[in-house]
Each structure stands twice: as structure tokens, then as C-alpha cells.
Design a protein around this motif. Structure first.
Motif, short mmCIF file in Angstrom:
data_model
loop_
_atom_site.label_atom_id
_atom_site.label_comp_id
_atom_site.label_asym_id
_atom_site.label_seq_id
_atom_site.Cartn_x
_atom_site.Cartn_y
_atom_site.Cartn_z
N ALA A 8 11.88 -13.83 4.01
CA ALA A 8 12.84 -14.80 4.53
C ALA A 8 12.21 -15.80 5.49
CB ALA A 8 13.98 -14.06 5.22
N LEU A 9 11.02 -15.49 6.03
CA LEU A 9 10.34 -16.39 6.96
C LEU A 9 9.29 -17.25 6.26
CD1 LEU A 9 9.70 -13.89 9.90
CD2 LEU A 9 11.41 -15.73 9.83
N ALA A 10 9.00 -16.97 4.99
CA ALA A 10 7.89 -17.62 4.30
C ALA A 10 8.36 -18.79 3.44
CB ALA A 10 7.16 -16.61 3.42
N ASP A 11 7.48 -19.76 3.29
CA ASP A 11 7.69 -20.88 2.36
C ASP A 11 7.15 -20.56 0.97
OD1 ASP A 11 8.71 -22.50 4.50
OD2 ASP A 11 6.63 -22.85 5.11
N VAL A 12 6.06 -19.78 0.93
CA VAL A 12 5.40 -19.42 -0.33
C VAL A 12 5.11 -17.92 -0.30
CG1 VAL A 12 3.37 -19.73 -1.79
CG2 VAL A 12 4.36 -21.69 -0.59
N VAL A 13 5.48 -17.23 -1.36
CA VAL A 13 5.22 -15.79 -1.48
C VAL A 13 4.49 -15.54 -2.79
CG1 VAL A 13 6.19 -13.47 -1.56
CG2 VAL A 13 7.32 -15.25 -0.20
N ARG A 14 3.41 -14.76 -2.72
CA ARG A 14 2.71 -14.30 -3.92
C ARG A 14 2.73 -12.78 -3.92
NH1 ARG A 14 -1.24 -11.23 -6.67
NH2 ARG A 14 -1.51 -10.31 -4.65
N ALA A 15 3.12 -12.21 -5.06
CA ALA A 15 3.13 -10.75 -5.19
C ALA A 15 2.56 -10.38 -6.56
CB ALA A 15 4.54 -10.20 -5.04
N GLU B 90 12.94 2.01 0.08
CA GLU B 90 14.01 1.27 0.71
C GLU B 90 13.56 0.67 2.05
OE1 GLU B 90 15.45 3.90 -2.30
OE2 GLU B 90 14.25 4.34 -0.51
N VAL B 91 12.86 1.46 2.85
CA VAL B 91 12.39 0.97 4.14
C VAL B 91 11.34 -0.12 3.95
CG1 VAL B 91 11.08 1.60 6.21
CG2 VAL B 91 12.93 3.08 5.40
N GLU B 92 10.41 0.09 3.03
CA GLU B 92 9.36 -0.91 2.79
C GLU B 92 9.96 -2.21 2.25
OE1 GLU B 92 5.17 -1.89 2.94
OE2 GLU B 92 6.44 -0.35 3.85
N ALA B 93 10.91 -2.09 1.33
CA ALA B 93 11.54 -3.30 0.77
C ALA B 93 12.27 -4.08 1.86
CB ALA B 93 12.50 -2.92 -0.35
N GLU B 94 12.95 -3.39 2.75
CA GLU B 94 13.65 -4.06 3.85
C GLU B 94 12.67 -4.79 4.76
OE1 GLU B 94 16.69 -2.96 7.55
OE2 GLU B 94 16.15 -1.44 6.07
N CYS B 95 11.55 -4.13 5.05
CA CYS B 95 10.52 -4.73 5.89
C CYS B 95 9.94 -5.98 5.23
CB CYS B 95 9.43 -3.69 6.16
SG CYS B 95 8.00 -4.30 7.07
N ILE B 96 9.63 -5.89 3.95
CA ILE B 96 9.02 -7.01 3.23
C ILE B 96 10.00 -8.17 3.09
CG2 ILE B 96 8.29 -7.71 0.90
CD1 ILE B 96 6.68 -5.06 0.85
N GLU B 97 11.26 -7.86 2.84
CA GLU B 97 12.25 -8.92 2.70
C GLU B 97 12.47 -9.68 4.00
OE1 GLU B 97 15.66 -7.08 0.96
OE2 GLU B 97 14.60 -6.65 -0.93
N GLU B 98 12.27 -8.99 5.14
CA GLU B 98 12.34 -9.68 6.43
C GLU B 98 11.27 -10.76 6.53
OE1 GLU B 98 12.65 -8.46 11.18
OE2 GLU B 98 11.82 -7.03 9.74
N LEU C 73 5.93 -5.35 -7.16
CA LEU C 73 7.36 -5.45 -7.47
C LEU C 73 7.85 -4.21 -8.19
CD1 LEU C 73 7.80 -9.18 -8.45
CD2 LEU C 73 7.77 -8.11 -6.21
N GLU C 74 7.02 -3.65 -9.08
CA GLU C 74 7.41 -2.43 -9.79
C GLU C 74 7.59 -1.27 -8.83
OE1 GLU C 74 4.35 -2.00 -12.67
OE2 GLU C 74 5.04 -3.71 -13.88
N TRP C 75 6.75 -1.20 -7.78
CA TRP C 75 6.89 -0.11 -6.81
C TRP C 75 8.11 -0.35 -5.92
CZ3 TRP C 75 7.05 0.84 -1.57
CH2 TRP C 75 6.90 2.18 -1.19
N LEU C 76 8.31 -1.57 -5.48
CA LEU C 76 9.42 -1.87 -4.59
C LEU C 76 10.77 -1.77 -5.28
CD1 LEU C 76 7.95 -4.98 -2.77
CD2 LEU C 76 8.54 -2.82 -1.66
N ARG D 70 0.86 -1.18 0.00
CA ARG D 70 0.00 0.00 0.00
C ARG D 70 0.90 1.24 0.00
NH1 ARG D 70 -5.17 -1.67 -1.20
NH2 ARG D 70 -5.89 -3.28 0.24
N PRO D 71 1.25 1.78 -1.18
CA PRO D 71 2.18 2.91 -1.22
C PRO D 71 1.75 4.11 -0.39
CG PRO D 71 1.93 1.97 -3.41
CD PRO D 71 0.90 1.31 -2.53
N ASP D 72 0.43 4.33 -0.25
CA ASP D 72 -0.04 5.49 0.51
C ASP D 72 0.28 5.38 1.99
OD1 ASP D 72 -1.01 6.62 -1.77
OD2 ASP D 72 -3.07 5.97 -1.47
N THR D 73 0.45 4.17 2.50
CA THR D 73 0.75 3.99 3.93
C THR D 73 2.20 3.59 4.16
OG1 THR D 73 0.14 1.65 3.98
CG2 THR D 73 -1.63 3.26 4.31
N ALA D 74 2.92 3.29 3.07
CA ALA D 74 4.30 2.81 3.20
C ALA D 74 5.25 3.98 3.44
CB ALA D 74 4.71 2.06 1.94
#
Length: 320
Positions: free
Chosen positions: A172-179, A161-169, A184-187, A153-157
Motif C-alpha cells: 500500500a506504500l509502494a508505487d511499483v511492486v515486483r513479486a 495470514e500474518v506474512e500476507a498482512e505484513c506484505i500488504e501493508e 504469490l503461490e505461498w502467500l 522467505r517461508p523459513d523465517t516467515a
């Protein structure tokens, strides 16, 4: 199954000037989608002490979803949006709060007993509640199928750089990721989706799926890469389409025995044919969702009527 995340009420102004209200929030939509596929679902969320909360609770009860929430307090989040001519909706959030308070430890305990733990969207990006989500996902890692949909949600992010770091954290804990490709274009502007999927796989997941409203979708494991063209459908609106995809992915994987202890290894062991079928099922669910108004995902029967039975023909009603 345990789904963790925000619940809210969407108030949408449509192109004809009419206004419609729905229960919403990406995790809530996934929880209801899983229940429609026949799963026993607990939805952990935060609600206010107001009429909107009672609407959310009544809707979840009708779908058979059990709710875990701290005592109702404050105001429930409301998202006001407009649907454009392409069916896309943009939102402004009111009373945006994500905090499970003293329920954090109970949430981690629930996660250790679940066969699937899913979260995403605002729940993994807003302080202080995101830390409870991270703890629950850590508790479930290796004991359950852990799934994640960033639904940015770009309006709340914050910054990219900060959002990408948060999401990548969380990746790393997930077995399955859907985006979505929009996520991805925003990140990662200018980075091809296939490169991001490959990099995310290196962080820990067994499967990354990237979907798009207008171009090819992809599903990638460490062994296989499958692509599919987007479905050509008459779009009513795109509200909840990604959540329908996520619910179908999870349900199909559980049908294939990829829940509980050892889930990550079983997802990694899927054949190319199974990965192809999985992507077909997910895209069919998204297509059915955009053909109806609001966040209304399909039932198992509706989805099977489109994708047909599994190839071996011996497991009636199974998605994968």
C-alpha cells in the motif's frame, strides 16, 4: 537512490560438492545492480562487527555504493544454502537480526531526499527493523519512486495470514511492486497471479510485475496488462535473478523520467508499448543473471546488447 535492507554472506554448496561464498541479501543485490546501471546509490543496512561485515563493505565499495549503517555490533547474518540440480537455492540463516537502532530517524530523513526508495525481503518482515523501513517509505511517498519486492522467505516467515498482512501493508506504500510467482503461490495458495496483481493495484501501486522461472510473466497498470513468455536459457543458478529484474525495472523507469516527485502518476501514465518494453528489459536482466554464477546482475551495456536501443532511437544508452 536509497535502498534499505539486509546484507549478509551467502555460503552455497553446489551440486558438484564445491562451496562458494558471496555477499548477498536481496536489497544489497538490488543496490549493486542499480550502481552497475550508473546510479548514485546509498544502501542502508545493519552489519555486525566481524570479518563478514568487512567483506560486505569492501564489495559495496568496489561497486561504488555508499553505505549507511549504525555502528557495527554483534554478528553479520550468514545464509547457508544448497543449490539443487535446477539451480534453485534453499537457505538457513544464522545470526538473523534486523534493527537499525538509533539510526531510524536519520533513515527517514534520507528517504525524503531520495528520488527512488526501495526495500524488500527480510527488512520488511522482521521486527523491530521493519518499522524503520515503513517510516522511511511513508516519508518518501509522493516525493520519490517507492519500490518493493517481497522476496518471501517461508523459513523465517510466520503464518501465511500474518506474512500476507505484513506484505500488504508495504504494498500500500509502494508505487511499483515486483513479486515472483513463488511468492504469490505461498502467500495466496490457489489464487491466480493476475488476480493478486489486480488486487494489489487496488491498494495503491501504479505498477505490479509478476515474474516466473518457467511460465508467463506479467506487468499490470490500471490501464494495461502485458504478458511475456519466460526466456529459455541455460541456468547456472537462480541466485539473485529476481534482484536483477528489480534493479532493471527501477533503472528503466528512472530512464523514462519516473523518479522523484510525481513518480506514481508518471508510472501510471506509461503507454502499453512502454509497459511492454519495461517487462522485456526486466526479463532480459533476469535471464542474464541466471546464466552466471551467484548474484551477478548485468551491466547497462550487457543489458542493452540483448534488448537493443529504445524504439525512438533518439536516446542512446536509455533502457526505457
Amino acid at each position: 537512490m536509497l535502498v534499505i535492507g539486509e546484507a549478509l554472506v551467502d555460503i552455497l554448496q553446489k551440486t558438484d560438492g564445491s562451496v562458494a561464498a558471496y555477499t548477498g541479501g536481496s536489497p544489497l543485490n538490488v543496490a549493486m545492480g542499480l550502481a552497475r546501471y550508473g546510479a548514485q546509490v546509498t544502501f542502508a543496512t545493519r552489519l555486525g562487527d566481524d570479518d563478514a561485515a568487512h567483506v560486505v563493505l569492501e564489495t559495496l565499495a568496489r561497486e561504488g555504493v555508499e553505505v549507511f549503517t549504525p555502528p557495527l555490533r554483534g554478528a553479520t547474518t550468514v545464509a547457508r544454502g544448497q543449490v539443487d540440480s535446477d539451480g534453485q537455492a534453499d537457505y538457513l540463516f544464522e545470526s538473523l537480526t534486523w534493527d537499525l537502532g538509533p539510526a531510524d530517524d536519520e533513515l527517514a530523513a534520507l528517504a525524503t531526499d531520495a528520488s527512488v526508495v526501495h526495500s524488500g525481503s527480510l527488512a520488511v518482515s522482521l521486527d523491530p527493523g521493519r518499522f524503520a523501513v515503513l517510516n522511511a517509505m511513508r516519508a518518501a511517498r509522493g516525493r520519490a519512486l517507492v519500490t518493493f519486492d517481497p522476496n518471501v522467505r517461508p523459513d523465517t516467515a510466520g503464518t501465511r495470514e500474518v506474512e500476507a498482512e505484513c506484505i500488504e501493508e508495504v504494498v500500500a506504500l509502494a508505487d511499483v511492486v515486483r513479486a515472483s510467482d513463488e511468492d504469490l503461490e505461498w502467500l495466496y495458495p490457489q489464487c491466480p497471479a493476475v488476480d493478486t496483481a489486480r488486487r494489489w493495484l487496488s491498494m495503491g501501486p501504479s505498477l505490479v510485475v509478476v515474474t516466473s522461472g518457467g511460465s508467463d510473466a506479467l506487468a499490470m497498470t490500471h490501464e494495461h496488462l502485458v504478458t511475456r513468455a519466460a526466456h529459455s536459457v541455460d541456468v547456472v543458478d537462480t541466485v539473485g535473478a529476481g534482484d536483477a529484474v528489480m534493479a532493471a525495472l527501477i533503472s528503466a523507469l528512472v530512464d523514462a523520467g519516473c523518479g522523484g516527485i510525481g513518480a506514481a502518476e508518471r508510472v501510471q501514465g506509461l503507454s502499453e508499448g512502454q509497459v511492454s518494453r519495461l517487462l522485456d528489459v526486466a526479463l532480459a536482466a533476469g535471464a542474464l543473471a541466471v546464466e552466471s554464477e551467484g548474484p551477478d546482475g548485468p551491466s547497462r551495456e550487457q543489458l542493452l546488447s540483448v534488448v537493443g536501443p529504445v524504439a525512438d532511437g533518439g536516446r542512446e544508452g536509455v533502457l526505457l
